[in-house]
Design a protein around this motif. Structure first.
Motif, mmCIF file in Angstrom:
data_model
loop_
_atom_site.group_PDB
_atom_site.id
_atom_site.type_symbol
_atom_site.label_atom_id
_atom_site.label_comp_id
_atom_site.label_asym_id
_atom_site.label_seq_id
_atom_site.Cartn_x
_atom_site.Cartn_y
_atom_site.Cartn_z
ATOM 1 N N LEU A 85 0.820 -1.207 0.000
ATOM 2 C CA LEU A 85 0.000 0.000 0.000
ATOM 3 C C LEU A 85 0.856 1.260 0.000
ATOM 4 C CD1 LEU A 85 -2.878 1.111 0.092
ATOM 5 C CD2 LEU A 85 -2.794 0.963 2.592
ATOM 6 N N ALA A 86 2.014 1.202 0.636
ATOM 7 C CA ALA A 86 2.898 2.373 0.650
ATOM 8 C C ALA A 86 3.343 2.734 -0.758
ATOM 9 C CB ALA A 86 4.103 2.094 1.553
ATOM 10 N N GLN A 87 3.703 1.727 -1.548
ATOM 11 C CA GLN A 87 4.142 1.990 -2.915
ATOM 12 C C GLN A 87 3.000 2.517 -3.777
ATOM 13 O OE1 GLN A 87 7.436 1.717 -3.873
ATOM 14 N NE2 GLN A 87 6.685 2.822 -5.663
ATOM 15 N N VAL A 88 1.794 1.975 -3.563
ATOM 16 C CA VAL A 88 0.627 2.439 -4.315
ATOM 17 C C VAL A 88 0.356 3.909 -4.019
ATOM 18 C CG1 VAL A 88 -1.878 2.173 -4.579
ATOM 19 C CG2 VAL A 88 -0.415 0.154 -4.475
ATOM 20 N N LEU A 89 0.428 4.301 -2.743
ATOM 21 C CA LEU A 89 0.167 5.689 -2.365
ATOM 22 C C LEU A 89 1.270 6.617 -2.887
ATOM 23 C CD1 LEU A 89 -1.644 7.632 -0.877
ATOM 24 C CD2 LEU A 89 -0.456 7.061 1.255
ATOM 25 N N LYS A 90 2.515 6.169 -2.831
ATOM 26 C CA LYS A 90 3.612 6.982 -3.364
ATOM 27 C C LYS A 90 3.451 7.216 -4.862
ATOM 28 C CE LYS A 90 7.115 5.421 -0.034
ATOM 29 N NZ LYS A 90 8.369 4.646 0.112
ATOM 30 N N LEU B 230 2.357 19.217 -1.969
ATOM 31 C CA LEU B 230 1.912 17.816 -1.889
ATOM 32 C C LEU B 230 3.047 16.982 -1.323
ATOM 33 C CD1 LEU B 230 -0.047 15.466 -2.467
ATOM 34 C CD2 LEU B 230 0.854 15.414 -4.811
ATOM 35 N N GLY B 231 2.815 16.303 -0.202
ATOM 36 C CA GLY B 231 3.863 15.510 0.424
ATOM 37 C C GLY B 231 3.362 14.168 0.921
ATOM 38 N N TYR B 232 4.362 13.301 1.202
ATOM 39 C CA TYR B 232 4.066 11.946 1.706
ATOM 40 C C TYR B 232 4.790 11.750 3.017
ATOM 41 C CZ TYR B 232 4.166 6.885 2.299
ATOM 42 O OH TYR B 232 4.053 5.631 2.818
ATOM 43 N N GLU B 233 4.106 11.160 4.007
ATOM 44 C CA GLU B 233 4.693 10.851 5.302
ATOM 45 C C GLU B 233 4.356 9.402 5.668
ATOM 46 O OE1 GLU B 233 3.057 13.539 8.121
ATOM 47 O OE2 GLU B 233 3.965 15.333 7.229
ATOM 48 N N GLY B 234 5.278 8.764 6.375
ATOM 49 C CA GLY B 234 4.958 7.433 6.875
ATOM 50 C C GLY B 234 5.954 6.382 6.467
ATOM 51 N N VAL B 235 5.526 5.116 6.587
ATOM 52 C CA VAL B 235 6.393 3.962 6.374
ATOM 53 C C VAL B 235 6.724 3.817 4.900
ATOM 54 C CG1 VAL B 235 5.532 2.769 8.407
ATOM 55 C CG2 VAL B 235 4.388 2.441 6.207
ATOM 56 N N GLY B 236 7.838 3.108 4.648
ATOM 57 C CA GLY B 236 8.257 2.882 3.273
ATOM 58 C C GLY B 236 7.673 1.630 2.653
ATOM 59 N N THR B 237 7.324 0.655 3.487
ATOM 60 C CA THR B 237 6.742 -0.599 2.991
ATOM 61 C C THR B 237 5.597 -1.001 3.907
ATOM 62 O OG1 THR B 237 8.889 -1.319 2.139
ATOM 63 C CG2 THR B 237 7.183 -3.002 2.407
ATOM 64 N N GLY C 123 -2.014 25.933 -1.148
ATOM 65 C CA GLY C 123 -2.442 25.143 -0.004
ATOM 66 C C GLY C 123 -1.519 23.959 0.257
ATOM 67 N N ILE C 124 -1.976 23.082 1.134
ATOM 68 C CA ILE C 124 -1.170 21.917 1.533
ATOM 69 C C ILE C 124 -2.041 20.663 1.440
ATOM 70 C CG2 ILE C 124 0.137 20.824 3.403
ATOM 71 C CD1 ILE C 124 0.677 23.598 4.524
ATOM 72 N N VAL C 125 -1.476 19.598 0.858
ATOM 73 C CA VAL C 125 -2.099 18.265 0.828
ATOM 74 C C VAL C 125 -1.046 17.263 1.295
ATOM 75 C CG1 VAL C 125 -3.125 16.465 -0.577
ATOM 76 C CG2 VAL C 125 -3.721 18.849 -1.010
ATOM 77 N N THR C 126 -1.394 16.482 2.297
ATOM 78 C CA THR C 126 -0.445 15.503 2.848
ATOM 79 C C THR C 126 -1.056 14.107 2.782
ATOM 80 O OG1 THR C 126 0.447 17.142 4.380
ATOM 81 C CG2 THR C 126 0.891 14.826 4.879
ATOM 82 N N ALA C 127 -0.312 13.165 2.169
ATOM 83 C CA ALA C 127 -0.682 11.749 2.169
ATOM 84 C C ALA C 127 0.135 11.048 3.238
ATOM 85 C CB ALA C 127 -0.421 11.126 0.802
ATOM 86 N N ARG C 128 -0.525 10.257 4.062
ATOM 87 C CA ARG C 128 0.148 9.703 5.241
ATOM 88 C C ARG C 128 -0.219 8.230 5.390
ATOM 89 N NH1 ARG C 128 -2.004 12.955 8.542
ATOM 90 N NH2 ARG C 128 -0.444 14.622 8.291
ATOM 91 N N LEU C 129 0.762 7.421 5.825
ATOM 92 C CA LEU C 129 0.545 5.988 6.062
ATOM 93 C C LEU C 129 1.209 5.643 7.388
ATOM 94 C CD1 LEU C 129 -0.967 3.872 4.381
ATOM 95 C CD2 LEU C 129 1.219 3.042 3.565
#
Length: 470
Positions: A325-330, A347-354, A383-389
């Motif tokens: 799921l991490a790769q799909v979101l990235k 637009l940024g991504y935070e969280g686990v790598g796998t 603005g700001i959009v953050t995707a997080r896992l």
């Protein structure tokens, strides 16, 4: 060519199920009654034969050192005429000579055992005499008088007519009694099965006469408690079918309405281009048609995805595979960087790598794409959009957070419905399918989305929980 196989009749199967054992048991009962009757008749008439043999034995006398028997005329007459049967007798001396009676009566076979039913040396056996079956009692009578010693043999024989008559009468009685029980039981079973299956026939007739579009619950036509679960299951199925048909009807109506609007716009743009002689007007109309076609294609794709998910929501044969799921979101974030730069959105991504979950990769990619598209569409410039896992216990939280207008708690349920657009979206294009598609994709994976207020960015926070693969 497949031959038509007629359905088996439940009525006749049940009747056969009850009737066949009754007939078999009735036949066995009659058979045992007949042989019991024959045995009882044999015992009764053997006792009479023994009594006759003893009567003859009592008449044995010794005269002049010779064994003789004095049988009175009345006894001889009774031997000759005994109702339905003929009686025969023979007296044999210890030396083996016949001294009275019928000399040619069948002798006692060597293998016949002595009867243990009477306190006498008597043997009973069956034989043929003058072409007629007979029953013979052979009584051994000791003699010790005036120089005559030994065992005299008295044979008394009887034809079998009376025995067979008694057995036939008892057999007839058994046939009448057992046959009456079997026939009455079959008649009662026939009446009972007719009565029991009548409500089922009524239900079948009711279903056959029903209009194809009628989806009202079935009436309570089955009176038995054992059949109530079946009727309840029918009614629940009809209710689910009614809701599905109603939902599909609303979906079709809304979809046709949503498609009619861009097609009308497209037709208007074509008409404007045809009515103008200026190339710059043609250029402007073509740009507008291109944008309209892009929006229509995106709308059609989402309608098809939503329709497919609605059709698959009750499937039990879903084949989910391990998905990172991490790769799909990235990947979804990378594919929308240009869209974010066009509005200068961070637009940024935070969280686990796998992070491995059980799911369908294409649908999870569509889920992430829809969430990011909604966030980027409604977030204002700069603005700001953050995707997080984030991993939380045995699960993982997928979060999309933005600084847009957000959704109030009173509108969260409506926001997940197809074709529903909120009042705070302004002039942003769309059909209100993004979050509805997200809801159906999460339902396909056994979870649901949560629409929350973002505590940091002040916009919308969409949170979805998935189970981690061990």
């Amino acid at each position: 060519m497949k031959w038509f196989k007629a359905p088996r009749s439940l009525f006749y199967q049940l009747l056969l199920f009850f009737g066949l054992p009754l007939l078999v048991l009735g036949g066995i009962s009659i058979y045992t009654h007949y042989f019991s009757a024959m045995h009882a008749a044999t015992l009764a008439y053997d006792r009479t034969l023994l009594a006759s043999a003893r009567t003859v034995a009592e008449r044995l006398v010794v005269r002049n050192q010779r064994l003789e028997v004095d049988v009175p005329y009345v006894m001889l007459d009774s031997f000759e005429r005994n109702m339905n049967d003929r009686l025969y007798y023979q007296v044999i001396s210890p030396e083996g000579k016949s001294i009275s009676g019928y000399d040619d009566l069948p002798k006692l076979p060597p293998y016949i055992p002595r009867s243990n039913l009477y306190p006498a040396l008597v043997h009973f056996y069956n034989a043929q005499y003058q072409g007629v079956p007979i029953r013979v009692a052979a009584l051994f009578q000791p003699v010790n008088d005036s120089g005559v010693e030994g065992m005299a043999t008295i044979l008394v024989a009887e034809t079998l007519e009376s025995r067979r008559y008694l057995a036939r009468q008892m057999l007839l009685s058994a046939l009448l009694s057992q046959g009456t029980v079997v026939v009455l039981t079959l008649i009662l079973a026939y009446i009972l099965l007719k009565k029991v299956l009548k409500p089922l026939r009524r239900l079948s007739s009711l279903m056959l006469r029903r209009d194809p579009g009628e989806l009202t619950p079935l009436p309570i036509v089955l009176p038995w408690s054992e059949m109530q679960p079946l009727l309840l299951a029918f009614n629940r199925y009809i209710e689910r079918l009614r809701l599905m048909v109603a939902r599909q009807g609303r979906f079709s109506a809304d979809a046709s309405h949503q498609l009619r609007t861009p097609l009308t716009v497209l037709k208007t743009q074509v008409a404007v281009a045809l009515a103008s002689d200026r190339p710059e007007q043609w250029r402007e109309s073509l740009d507008g048609m291109s944008t309209t076609l892009d929006n229509t294609i995106a709308l059609t794709d989402r309608l098809l995805s939503l329709s497919r998910l609605k059709a698959d929501e009750h499937r039990t044969d879903q084949k989910l595979q391990p998905v990172n799921l991490a790769q799909v979101l990235k990947d979804a974030c990378f594919s929308r960087l240009s869209q974010a730069r066009s509005k200068q959105i961070d637009l940024g991504y935070e969280g686990v790598g796998t992070c491995w979950v059980s799911g369908e990769a294409l649908l999870l990619a569509e889920l992430c794409a829809n969430l990011l598209d909604n966030a980027l569409k409604y977030t204002p410039n700069r603005g700001i959009v953050t995707a997080r896992l984030l991993v939380a216990g045995e699960g993982v939280l997928l979060e999309i957070e933005d600084s847009g207008p957000g959704i109030s708690q009173e509108q969260t349920a409506a926001a997940l419905q197809p074709f529903h657009r909120l009042d705070n979206v302004g002039e942003q294009p769309g059909a209100g399918l993004g979050l509805a598609l997200v809801k159906d994709i999460t339902a396909y994976h056994g979870t649901r989305p949560e629409l929350l207020s973002s505590p940091e960015l002040g916009g919308l926070l969409v949170r979805i929980r998935f189970n981690l693969l061990s």
